[in-house]
Enzyme design. Structure first.
Site, PDB file in Angstrom:
ATOM      1  N   CYS A 107     -52.346  78.753  13.270  1.00  0.00           N
ATOM      2  CA  CYS A 107     -52.695  77.624  14.136  1.00  0.00           C
ATOM      3  C   CYS A 107     -52.471  76.272  13.474  1.00  0.00           C
ATOM      4  O   CYS A 107     -52.288  75.273  14.171  1.00  0.00           O
ATOM      5  CB  CYS A 107     -54.150  77.730  14.578  1.00  0.00           C
ATOM      6  N   CYS A 117     -59.475  75.296  12.939  1.00  0.00           N
ATOM      7  CA  CYS A 117     -59.616  76.595  12.285  1.00  0.00           C
ATOM      8  C   CYS A 117     -58.256  77.284  12.285  1.00  0.00           C
ATOM      9  O   CYS A 117     -57.365  76.949  13.065  1.00  0.00           O
ATOM     10  CB  CYS A 117     -60.670  77.452  12.968  1.00  0.00           C
ATOM     11  N   HIS A 158     -53.448  75.772  23.775  1.00  0.00           N
ATOM     12  CA  HIS A 158     -53.311  75.828  22.316  1.00  0.00           C
ATOM     13  C   HIS A 158     -52.082  76.668  21.960  1.00  0.00           C
ATOM     14  O   HIS A 158     -52.206  77.863  21.712  1.00  0.00           O
ATOM     15  CB  HIS A 158     -54.583  76.430  21.721  1.00  0.00           C
TER      16      HIS A 158
END
Length: 408
Positions: free
Chosen positions: A96, A380, A349
Site C-alpha cells: 500500500c 498502514c 484505495h
C-alpha cells in the site's frame, strides 16, 4: 537544522479518477500501464516549465508486478509517456505504501544531488490483479509461526485491532465510515476534488471509447443506520464491513519532485516541502498499527511533536486502522484536521497508488490553511508495516525563512 542535503519540494501531483475493481468497472477494459501513462503525460502537460531532459528518474509502484503491471513500470511508463530515452526508471513494491516509497526514495536522491527532478507514482488495477492472487507465500510463515495465519488477510488484521483494543468499537468505525463518505461528497460539491483528476480514455468493446472523469467508488448518502445489516466478510459476527473498509479499486497517481533551488530557478511554486519520513514494522497480524511507530520516528527525526501537526491525511484502509492511530496520539474521531476531504473508504484505495493521493489532498489543505505549518501523510502497509511523511506548508509565513536556513 536541515534534515536533508537539499530541500525537496513536491511541485504538483495528479491522479486518475478511481474506478471500482469489477468486471463492469470504469477500467475493466483498460491496461494498468495505460492509466499510469495518462497520468504522467498530464502531469508534464500541467508543468511546461519543467525541461523533460532534466528529469533524472521515474519510479512507479505496483503491488502486483506482473502482466500489464510488470516489466519495470517506471521505465516502461516513461517511454510510453514520451519521455526521452535518456530518462531512466524503476519499479517499487511496498504494497500500500508503494507510491509513498517512490516519493521518499526519489526525494532522497534529490537531497543528495543525484538528480534535480523526478517523477514518482503508483498504479493498481485490482480488477485484473487482486491482491495476492498470484503470490505463493512461503509455507514456513505459518508452519514455523513466523506470522499469524490471518496476517495475510488484511480484513482479518482489521478485526484483530477491534479485538485487541476494546475502545475501538464497531459503532465508532461505522460513524467514521459514514463521515468519510459525507466529507468526500461535500469536497466534491465544493470543487476540491476534480482539479487533480486526469481524464483517462477508456475503451468498451460494446460502446466504443469513453472518458473517465469522475471517481466511481463513492457512495453519497451513506448512513450509520444503513450499515447496520451489512455482512462481516472477514469473520462471522465480526465488526468490519464493506462500509468501514476501502473498496477494491483501480487507478494511478503521479507526483513531480524537484530540488528546492531548482524549482525556484524554473519558476515553479512548491505545494509541499519534505521535512522527514519514516517506515516501521509491527506484528503483521495487527498491521493497522504500523503508522503509529512510523509517525513517532518521523516526528523524532524532524524534532517535532504531534502537537506541531496541523493537518493529517491518513489512508483509510479500514476505519478501525485510522481510529487506532487517532487513539494513539489522543486525537478525536471527528477532529477537523483529519482527512477533511474524506478518504479511501469513500474514494477507494488502489493500493500502491494511494500515497500520492494523500499528498495531493494535503497540498490543497495547505493552500487553504496558510496558518498551518506542518502536516502528515501516513498509511498502514500489508505484512505489518507503516509509513509516515511530514511536510511543511510553503504558504506559511515562516516558510521562506526556514528554507533559507536549511540551504545554508
Amino acid at each position: 537544522m536541515p534534515l536533508l542535503g537539499r530541500d525537496v519540494v513536491l511541485v504538483d501531483a495528479v491522479r486518475s479518477p478511481f474506478g471500482r475493481a469489477r468486471p463492469d468497472g470504469l477500467y475493466a477494459n483498460t491496461r494498468a500501464d495505460d492509466i499510469a501513462v495518462a497520468v504522467v503525460r498530464d502531469l508534464l502537460r500541467r508543468n511546461p516549465g519543467v525541461p523533460v531532459t532534466s528529469i533524472g528518474d521515474v519510479a512507479i509502484a505496483a503491488t502486483t508486478q506482473s502482466g500489464d503491471q510488470g516489466l519495470t513500470l517506471g521505465r516502461t511508463v516513461a517511454l510510453l509517456a514520451g519521455l526521452p530515452t535518456t530518462v531512466p526508471g524503476f519499479a517499487i513494491d511496498r504494497m500500500c505504501a508503494g507510491a509513498m516509497t517512490a516519493v521518499t526514495t526519489l526525494a532522497s536522491g534529490i537531497a543528495v544531488g543525484a538528480v534535480d527532478a523526478a517523477l514518482a507514482g503508483g498504479v493498481e488495477h485490482m480488477g485484473r490483479h487482486p491482491l495476492g492472487r498470484d503470490a505463493e507465500p512461503n509455507p514456513r510463515f505459518v508452519a514455523e509461526r513466523i506470522v499469524s495465519p490471518d496476517a495475510l488477510v488484511m480484513g482479518a488484521t482489521a478485526e484483530n485491532l477491534h479485538d485487541r483494543f476494546p475502545a475501538l468499537t464497531k459503532e465508532r468505525a461505522d460513524a467514521f465510515g459514514a463521515a468519510s463518505q459525507a466529507k468526500y461528497a461535500a469536497a466534491l460539491a465544493a470543487g476540491h476534488i476534480t482539479g487533480d483528476l486526469v481524464p483517462v480514455g477508456v475503451p468498451d468493446p460494446e460502446r466504443g471509447w469513453g472518458l473517465a472523469t469522475a471517481d466511481e467508488p463513492p457512495r453519497p448518502g451513506t448512513t450509520v443506520e444503513g450499515m447496520a445489516g451489512l455482512p462481516t466478510p472477514f469473520r462471522p459476527g465480526g465488526r468490519v464491513t464493506a462500509a468501514t473498509s476501502s473498496p477494491l479499486t483501480d487507478g494511478a497517481t503521479a507526483a513531480l519532485l524537484v530540488a528546492g533551488d531548482v524549482a525556484a530557478a524554473w519558476g515553479l511554486a512548491p505545494k509541499l516541502r519534505l521535512v522527514s519520513y519514516a517506515y516501521a514494522g509491527v506484528p503483521p497480524e495487527v498491521m493497522g498499527l504500523g503508522p503509529v511507530p512510523a509517525t513517532e520516528r518521523a516526528l523524532e527525526i524532524a524534532g517535532l511533536s504531534i502537537s506541531d501537526i496541523g493537518l493529517f491525511e491518513l489512508n483509510e484502509a479500514f476505519a478501525v486502522q485510522v481510529l487506532s492511530f487517532l487513539d494513539a496520539f489522543g486525537i478525536a474521531d471527528d477532529d477537523p484536521r483529519v482527512n477533511p476531504y474524506g478518504g479511501a473508504i469513500a474514494v477507494g484505495h488502489p493500493l500502491a497508488a494511494s500515497g500520492v493521493r494523500l499528498m495531493s489532498q494535503l497540498a490543497h489543505q495547505f493552500a487553504a490553511h496558510p496558518e498551518v505549518r506542518y502536516g502528515i501523510t501516513a498509511m498502514c502497509v500489508g505484512l505489518g508495516q507503516g509509513g509516515s511523511v511530514i511536510w511543511e506548508n510553503p504558504h506559511h509565513p515562516d516558510y521562506a525563512v526556514a528554507t533559507e536556513e536549511n540551504n545554508r
